[in-house]
Enzyme design. Sequence first.
Site, PDB file in Angstrom:
ATOM      1  N   GLU A 137      -5.111  45.987  19.655  1.00 51.28           N
ATOM      2  CA  GLU A 137      -5.053  44.549  19.930  1.00 51.28           C
ATOM      3  C   GLU A 137      -4.372  44.274  21.268  1.00 51.28           C
ATOM      4  O   GLU A 137      -3.216  44.671  21.457  1.00 51.28           O
ATOM      5  CB  GLU A 137      -4.266  43.831  18.822  1.00 51.28           C
ATOM      6  N   GLU A 234      -1.364  33.769  11.434  1.00 53.04           N
ATOM      7  CA  GLU A 234      -0.184  34.489  11.913  1.00 53.04           C
ATOM      8  C   GLU A 234       0.535  33.573  12.895  1.00 53.04           C
ATOM      9  O   GLU A 234       0.286  33.596  14.091  1.00 53.04           O
ATOM     10  CB  GLU A 234      -0.575  35.813  12.588  1.00 53.04           C
TER      11      GLU A 234
END
Length: 256
Positions: A137, A234
């Site tokens: 990521e 998130e």
Amino acid sequence: MPRFAANLTMLFTEVPILDRFAVAAEAGFEGVEILFPYDVAAPELSRAAIAAGLDIVLINAPPPNWAGGPRGFAAVPELKERFRRDFERSLRVAQVLRTRHIHLMAGRAQGEAAMETFLDNLDWATKRAPHASLTIEPLNQVDMPGYFLSDYGLAIDIIDRIAAPNLGLQLDTYHAQHITGDIMACWRKVAPLVRHIQIAGHPGRQEPDTGTLDYPAFFAELDDWGYRGWVAGEYNPRQTTLKGLDWLRRALSARS
């Protein structure tokens, strides 16, 4: 409409971790992710998830050093042995939790040695755990200065070079907007590689109904592409988590 997961590291922190599963399920989430599930016995986390009827869809690796050490070091040359040793622990935890994805954190590093280390570690990890879905990521340099992987073009190149069926991309819309300035264009560029998505408001990492990003349009875009993975909230709630879940209720209502 995608399936939604709650990041239990950041959401529902008003209650103890083992109680967050039931609260998340009651709120409408179908899955959860836990960034670093290493401070609670994995069987206890597994039992809590099963009791709530939730899948644990993602964890981070390797385990962090909360005393000030690195929290990701797959690209750090001098920590190669530690990465591999700690990855073994992450695999054991993921097996107990029946986790779908393991995010391999690159850490703070730069230069050719870092690139070689990252590629070597990813090649080793994909072969060591062919049964596991591994992700990388890009993180933005504002929140994570010095982080090795902060460019989507580089992420695509790395995944292409490893060429392993069990390595894919993790797309965090907050980071992607910071990095590219256009989440829709970013998504269209990387969509075939994306295994997991995380969402938050931008520029503040709060509920995904504030700031610059049009999430109803983004969810519709995911549907158009046939995305079948998870979308995880998130973010840092403005108040309590439950008071900020209008975005989830609207999304679930649109699904029905």
